[in-house]
Structure formats: C-alpha cells, structure tokens
Design a protein around this motif. Structure first.
Motif, PDB file in Angstrom:
ATOM      1  N   ARG A 113       0.835  -1.194   0.000  1.00  0.00           N
ATOM      2  CA  ARG A 113       0.000   0.000   0.000  1.00  0.00           C
ATOM      3  C   ARG A 113       0.875   1.251   0.000  1.00  0.00           C
ATOM      4  O   ARG A 113       1.991   1.248   0.504  1.00  0.00           O
ATOM      5  CB  ARG A 113      -0.903   0.022   1.239  1.00  0.00           C
ATOM      6  N   HIS A 114       0.337   2.322  -0.524  1.00  0.00           N
ATOM      7  CA  HIS A 114       1.047   3.599  -0.563  1.00  0.00           C
ATOM      8  C   HIS A 114       0.610   4.454   0.622  1.00  0.00           C
ATOM      9  O   HIS A 114      -0.585   4.554   0.929  1.00  0.00           O
ATOM     10  CB  HIS A 114       0.760   4.336  -1.879  1.00  0.00           C
ATOM     11  N   PHE A 115       1.592   5.066   1.252  1.00  0.00           N
ATOM     12  CA  PHE A 115       1.327   5.889   2.427  1.00  0.00           C
ATOM     13  C   PHE A 115       1.788   7.315   2.187  1.00  0.00           C
ATOM     14  O   PHE A 115       2.790   7.552   1.502  1.00  0.00           O
ATOM     15  CB  PHE A 115       2.033   5.316   3.656  1.00  0.00           C
ATOM     16  N   ARG A 116       1.057   8.237   2.796  1.00  0.00           N
ATOM     17  CA  ARG A 116       1.401   9.659   2.667  1.00  0.00           C
ATOM     18  C   ARG A 116       1.895  10.253   3.979  1.00  0.00           C
ATOM     19  O   ARG A 116       2.360  11.389   4.011  1.00  0.00           O
ATOM     20  CB  ARG A 116       0.203  10.454   2.135  1.00  0.00           C
ATOM     21  N   LEU A 117       1.813   9.500   5.059  1.00  0.00           N
ATOM     22  CA  LEU A 117       2.261   9.994   6.371  1.00  0.00           C
ATOM     23  C   LEU A 117       2.677   8.823   7.224  1.00  0.00           C
ATOM     24  O   LEU A 117       2.086   7.739   7.159  1.00  0.00           O
ATOM     25  CB  LEU A 117       1.122  10.770   7.047  1.00  0.00           C
ATOM     26  N   ILE A 118       3.692   9.050   8.049  1.00  0.00           N
ATOM     27  CA  ILE A 118       4.096   8.072   9.058  1.00  0.00           C
ATOM     28  C   ILE A 118       4.379   8.817  10.355  1.00  0.00           C
ATOM     29  O   ILE A 118       4.907   9.942  10.347  1.00  0.00           O
ATOM     30  CB  ILE A 118       5.324   7.244   8.614  1.00  0.00           C
ATOM     31  N   GLY A 119       4.021   8.213  11.462  1.00  0.00           N
ATOM     32  CA  GLY A 119       4.293   8.807  12.768  1.00  0.00           C
ATOM     33  C   GLY A 119       4.554   7.727  13.793  1.00  0.00           C
ATOM     34  O   GLY A 119       4.185   6.557  13.613  1.00  0.00           O
ATOM     35  N   VAL A 120       5.203   8.100  14.875  1.00  0.00           N
ATOM     36  CA  VAL A 120       5.440   7.176  15.979  1.00  0.00           C
ATOM     37  C   VAL A 120       5.232   7.940  17.274  1.00  0.00           C
ATOM     38  O   VAL A 120       5.511   9.150  17.356  1.00  0.00           O
ATOM     39  CB  VAL A 120       6.864   6.569  15.901  1.00  0.00           C
ATOM     40  N   GLY A 121       4.688   7.263  18.267  1.00  0.00           N
ATOM     41  CA  GLY A 121       4.421   7.917  19.541  1.00  0.00           C
ATOM     42  C   GLY A 121       4.714   7.001  20.710  1.00  0.00           C
ATOM     43  O   GLY A 121       4.798   5.775  20.566  1.00  0.00           O
ATOM     44  N   SER A 122       4.858   7.616  21.869  1.00  0.00           N
ATOM     45  CA  SER A 122       5.094   6.892  23.114  1.00  0.00           C
ATOM     46  C   SER A 122       3.995   7.271  24.091  1.00  0.00           C
ATOM     47  O   SER A 122       3.779   8.458  24.363  1.00  0.00           O
ATOM     48  CB  SER A 122       6.473   7.248  23.682  1.00  0.00           C
ATOM     49  N   GLY A 123       3.277   6.286  24.614  1.00  0.00           N
ATOM     50  CA  GLY A 123       2.174   6.532  25.535  1.00  0.00           C
ATOM     51  C   GLY A 123       2.379   5.863  26.870  1.00  0.00           C
ATOM     52  O   GLY A 123       3.452   5.331  27.169  1.00  0.00           O
ATOM     53  N   ASP A 124       1.307   5.882  27.698  1.00  0.00           N
ATOM     54  CA  ASP A 124       1.389   5.387  29.080  1.00  0.00           C
ATOM     55  C   ASP A 124       2.593   6.025  29.784  1.00  0.00           C
ATOM     56  O   ASP A 124       3.467   5.345  30.332  1.00  0.00           O
ATOM     57  CB  ASP A 124       1.511   3.860  29.123  1.00  0.00           C
ATOM     58  N   LEU A 125       2.630   7.350  29.753  1.00  0.00           N
ATOM     59  CA  LEU A 125       3.798   8.070  30.250  1.00  0.00           C
ATOM     60  C   LEU A 125       3.905   7.995  31.760  1.00  0.00           C
ATOM     61  O   LEU A 125       2.915   8.012  32.483  1.00  0.00           O
ATOM     62  CB  LEU A 125       3.730   9.529  29.800  1.00  0.00           C
ATOM     63  N   MET A 126       5.147   7.938  32.216  1.00  0.00           N
ATOM     64  CA  MET A 126       5.421   7.877  33.648  1.00  0.00           C
ATOM     65  C   MET A 126       6.768   8.530  33.930  1.00  0.00           C
ATOM     66  O   MET A 126       7.468   8.989  33.017  1.00  0.00           O
ATOM     67  CB  MET A 126       5.392   6.425  34.143  1.00  0.00           C
ATOM     68  N   ASP A 127       7.133   8.570  35.204  1.00  0.00           N
ATOM     69  CA  ASP A 127       8.346   9.257  35.620  1.00  0.00           C
ATOM     70  C   ASP A 127       9.584   8.636  34.983  1.00  0.00           C
ATOM     71  O   ASP A 127       9.688   7.416  34.831  1.00  0.00           O
ATOM     72  CB  ASP A 127       8.465   9.196  37.150  1.00  0.00           C
TER      73      ASP A 127
END
Length: 430
Positions: free
Chosen positions: A365-379
């Motif tokens: 498939r062709h993509f027009r955007l990619i992103g990455v994230g980090s969740g469940d944030l803690m100290d």
C-alpha cells in the motif's frame, strides 16, 4: 426512597440494604456495598469493561453470547477481548494466532478506533457531570476525585459513583468497574478486583494487610526487569518491601526505591490533575510523494523515533507503549500499538517496537504519512531498568547516552547511527 446508612449501600436502588444478608432488604439486589470506611473514601478509578468488545456486542446483539476478539488479523495481536473469550485463556496483547488456537470459534473484528473514541468521549462527559476532577488515563479509564461533592449530589462519593455507573450502563449500554479508596494507587488496584461490573473498596485500615501478600508487580511501574532484580534480592511480595526502610530501597534501587517503599505501605500523595501532562509524546512526517517501499519507510521511521526519544528525555518522562501511525494514499489512518515490557526513553527501544508494526503494514500500500508515539507516560526514574534476559540492553543504553552527550555539546547532527545516515527519498514537512 430511604437514605442509605453510613457504610452501607445497595448499588441498584441506592438505599440502605440492611446490616446483614446477601440481598438488599429494599429491592432484593445482590449488588451490595458494606465497608466501615465507605462514607469516608472519595478517590476513584473507573474502567470500562472489555471496552472495544463491549461496544461491538452492543452494536450487534447477535454477538452477545459469542467469544469476541477485537484485533488485527492472523498476523496481528489482540487489542481486547470479551469475558467469554477470556474463559478460553485469550488476553489482550496476545498474538492473534495464539488466541485463535485457544478459541477457534471466536468472532474476530477489526478495531474501529473512531467509534471507540466517540463512546469514550460520551463516558468522559458523564464523568465530568459528576466531578470536574477527572484525570483520563486512556480512552476507557480515568481517575475521579469526589471529595467535597456530597452536598452537590446529596450523598456520599460511593453513592454518586454507583449512580454514575448506572447512568453509563443505561445511556451507553456498556458496563464499568469502579475502585474506591483514599489514593490513586489503591483506587486503580481496587478497580481490577471485581470485574466486570464491579465496585471494590480498599480502606486505610486494611491497606497494609491487603497489599502484603500481593506480588511486587502490582506496584505501578514495576515491570518484568525490576521484578527480576527484586527476586534476586529475595523480594517477590509487597509485604517484604514493607519491612525495608525507604533509604535502604533508595540506595539499592535508585529513585524507584521511594515508590517501592511508599506504595508498599499504601501511601500515594498524587492528586487528580485534569490538566496534567500529555498522555503521549509523538512525532510524524507527511511525504511530498506517497511511499510504498518498506526500506524507505523504515529510514524515515528511525529519525522520528529519535525525535520522540529526545522529547521524552526533555520532559523527564518514559513511555510504556509505542504507537505507529500511518495514513494511506486514500487518507485512511491506521494506528498500531505495542506494550513494552518496561518503560523506555531510548530511541533504540522505541524503534525496535515500532519496526515490526511497520513491517506488518508495509504490504504494498502507498502511504502519505508516518508517525510514531510513546504513551502510558510515567516518571523518567522508571525508564529502562536492567534486563537480565537481554544483557546487551545495558550496552545499548550506554551508547545512546554517550551519543546524547555528544549531541548536546556539538549539535544534533554531530553523530548518527548508520540507519539514519542515508537521507530518505520523498521526505516532506514535519
């Protein structure tokens, strides 16, 4: 309607169920609350039961008694599953092939995040009508502080929470479980004790005794690596932490030692913060031209992981999950998540979690955007503990810390890893 006596409440009619018996004297319901501190506790954790699967069953009554798995096909993982499927041993984050081996007759449904987000917003609105002090943790759970709401709602926080659970069930046709205590840590622990459609209470008088026999992994932030480290020192249950001095735990385990000492004793002074820090940190880029090639996408993924890592370090936070985001050439948004064994700040750890997610989606498939994230944030103190199962992890951590120091001194482009050296084609705005 009579007023419930202090420390007693029927969850269905909200009346006094009587001092004894397994059913309410007023309405006959078996859903009773009796606790010596019931009218003195106001910190709650509300968690929707099997949220995604519950919504799918609500929207398709034919699925009511069927084992339902919400997830991403044979090569994906289980996002969530209903309680029928759990009877077969299916669990969230389990590989789909393993889940289908355990429950071959399960009905598998692809996630519909837009629908789930809408229901999550509706739950949030009902919570905010109850108290302004709502701290969301995710799409389907939140802390609520109901201190001082007795006059507004004409009853104790416990009674108000029982009414809130009934309103959610009546209006949205899903159920929730509630934990009630005197602090956030114990409220969240309590909400897992009586699922589904539960209401569990942990009071001050019982907290130490309740925690003593529980495994150390019950403490928020104690992942597999720290559990292994504690086990090497002969500590497997919280009661063993209760006998240790806080300074000793600090010396042995660093800043996480303070949390070990205090949570083990049922102490948690965190307040409910409706305007708290971001629940995730992410980075993304939109391409000038659509990209289908995995190699190109992979080269773009790495610097995004570095950017998320840098932002985590600057915010003194660590993430417990990694999310990959893709937008197709038809503007369909895909999100894929992976829960980490231990929270991290490291670009390398984020990349190692995100790359397999990308490999599964880069199918031509062709993509027009990619992103990455980090969740469940803690100290940040919880980030990247020693991992006995991965002796090379300490070396990777040291390498990345050394690179960070050089970049701080000489600039961000002073040193790069090989995978980030070749400039990707089709890169665009970020």
């Amino acid at each position: 309607m009579t007023t419930a006596a202090p420390n007693r409440l029927c969850r269905d009619c909200l009346d006094d169920p009587g001092p004894a018996g397994n059913r309410c004297a007023a309405c006959g319901s078996p859903r009773l609350l009796r606790h010596p501190e019931l009218d003195r506790l106001s910190m709650a954790h509300l968690d929707c039961d099997a949220f995604y699967a519950a919504i799918e069953k609500r929207d398709n009554p034919a699925l009511r008694d069927e084992p339902v798995i919400v997830g991403g096909g044979k090569r994906g993982v289980v996002s969530t599953c209903c309680y029928v499927a759990r009877l077969y041993g299916v669990r969230s984050a389990m590989p789909m092939f393993k889940a289908l081996e355990l429950c071959p007759k399960a009905v598998v449904i692809p996630p519909d995040m837009a629908k789930y987000a809408q229901v999550g917003d509706e739950v949030r609105e009902l919570m905010l009508e109850t108290t302004p002090l709502v701290e969301p943790l995710s799409i389907d759970e939140a802390f609520l502080d109901l201190a001082g709401t007795e006059a507004l709602h004409h009853g104790s926080p416990a009674r108000t929470l029982a009414r809130l659970a009934a309103r959610i069930e009546e209006r949205l046709s899903i159920t929730v479980s509630i934990g009630l205590s005197y602090n956030k840590f114990l409220a969240k622990v309590a909400s897992d004790l009586d699922k589904p459609r539960g209401f569990a209470i942990i009071g001050r008088a019982e907290a130490m005794g309740f925690l003593a026999g529980k495994p150390v992994g019950l403490i928020w932030g104690v992942g597999k690596a720290l559990q292994q480290q504690l086990a090497k020192d002969g500590i497997t249950h919280i009661g063993q932490l209760q006998t240790r001095e806080e300074n000793d735990l600090l010396l042995r385990y660093g800043s996480i030692g303070r949390r070990l000492a205090r949570f083990a004793r049922g102490q948690d002074d965190r307040s409910v913060d409706p305007d708290g820090p971001a629940k995730s940190i992410s980075a993304e880029t939109t391409f000038n031209e659509d990209i289908a090639d995995f190699g190109q996408l992979d080269r773009i993924l790495w610097p995004l992981c570095e950017k998320v890592s840098r932002r985590l370090k600057q915010a003194e936070l660590a993430g417990g999950t990694v999310t990959l985001k893709l937008k197709t050439d038809e503007f369909q948004i895909l999100t894929r998540n992976r829960k980490l064994a231990d929270p991290t700040q490291l670009a390398e750890a984020i990349y190692r979690a995100a790359k397999p997610l990308l490999q599964r989606e880069a199918d031509g498939r062709h993509f027009r955007l990619i992103g990455v994230g980090s969740g469940d944030l803690m100290d940040a103190a919880l980030a990247d503990p020693p991992d006995l199962a991965d002796p090379d992890a300490a070396r990777r951590k040291t390498v990345e810390q050394t690179m960070d120091k050089l970049r701080d001194k000489l600039g961000r482009t002073a040193i790069r890893k090989g995978r980030g050296w070749v400039p990707p084609k089709g890169g665009g705005k970020t």
